[in-house]
Design an enzyme around this catalytic site. Structure first.
Site, PDB file in Angstrom:
ATOM      1  N   SER A 200       0.850  -1.174   0.056  1.00  0.00           N
ATOM      2  CA  SER A 200      -0.013  -0.025  -0.058  1.00  0.00           C
ATOM      3  C   SER A 200       0.816   1.057   0.069  1.00  0.00           C
ATOM      4  CB  SER A 200      -0.881  -0.097   1.205  1.00  0.00           C
ATOM      5  OG  SER A 200      -1.795   0.996   0.954  1.00  0.00           O
ATOM      6  N   ASN A 201       0.324   2.502   0.364  1.00  0.00           N
ATOM      7  CA  ASN A 201       1.233   3.581   0.360  1.00  0.00           C
ATOM      8  C   ASN A 201       0.487   4.551   1.541  1.00  0.00           C
ATOM      9  OD1 ASN A 201      -1.130   5.512  -0.729  1.00  0.00           O
ATOM     10  ND2 ASN A 201      -0.802   3.985  -2.272  1.00  0.00           N
TER      11      ASN A 201
END
Ligand code: CTP
Ligand code: CA
Length: 227
Positions: A33-34
């Site tokens: 993810s980020n």
């Protein structure tokens, strides 16, 4: 609020907004993810509702409460976000893609937790995710007025302009993420709104304030395009 509903810049319009990160699973306990907080997309949803729009927010996993009068659809992966975005797209007058979609996902999701091997180097195989905003902007039927974001660390407006053209967008919000005071996880942002023939700079302010200015500008340009 009732007055705004009748007289707002987006009264009677439906606005669909993607927000937050996506989460791409590797196995039952891990994902890629980020650091997107979702704050900008949620602030845009709130501002659009205040401008009289009926708002649908398609959100990746974030730690934010649902804004008042906004319908939230929660998703995890880019593929889920695309499916949720296309579901009911014929009802959307405007589509704003504020999500930080993972560009790639693991080629396959392991059914069981991946065990640590004896190798020092472990390689992951990734496959490109669908481009949600480009898919929406490329629709032959029921194409909404489409606005994207561009997160860049250099030549911000230049890269934004090439994304505007490549994805066939009506507008793109260019965001300089090299400045730690603005962008991704911070409460402030500063952007340049880029169209095919214009550039409007919105200087640093709270994401809430900026969202109001952005919605005002987007509404103006949307109404011009439908004249
Ligand atoms: N976007 C999308 N689907 C993707 C990737 C991006 O809808 N799979 C949207 C984002 O929500 C944003 C715009 O496309 O509105 C630009 O995202 P960005 O990450 O800046 O551009 P990319 O095309 O992914 O290019 P790169 O990351 O290589 O700069
Ligand atoms: Ca990207």
């Amino acid at each position: 609020a009732a007055e705004q509903f009748q007289h707002g810049a987006l009264a009677g319009k439906r606005v669909c907004i993607t927000a937050g990160p996506t989460r791409e699973p590797l196995d039952p306990v891990r994902y890629i993810s980020n650091h997107s907080s979702g704050k900008m997309g949620y602030a845009l949803a709130e501002a659009a509702a205040d401008a009289g729009a009926s708002v649908r927010l398609i959100s990746g996993p974030v730690n934010l409460p649902a804004p008042a009068r906004v319908e939230v659809t929660s998703v995890e992966t880019a593929e889920e976000m695309l499916a949720a975005s296309l579901d009911g797209i014929d009802q959307c007058d405007l589509f704003i893609a504020a999500a930080a979609v993972a560009d790639y996902r693991p080629v396959s999701v392991a059914e069981h937790k991946i065990k640590k091997g004896s190798e020092e180097i472990m390689e992951l195989r990734l496959v490109k995710n669908p481009d949600i905003v480009a898919t929406v902007a490329g629709l032959q039927e029921h194409r909404p007025y489409t606005v994207g974001f561009a997160a860049e660390t250099r030549d911000v407006v230049g890269y934004a302009r090439s994304k505007l053209a490549r994805k066939q967008l009506d507008l793109i919000v260019a965001n300089d993420v090299s400045n730690p005071e603005i962008g991704f996880n911070s409460d402030d942002n500063a952007v340049t709104l880029v169209s095919a023939d214009d550039e409007i700079s919105l200087p640093q302010t709270s994401k809430r304030q900026l969202a109001r200015q952005l919605i005002e500008q987007i509404a103006q340009q949307y109404h011009q395009s439908t004249q």
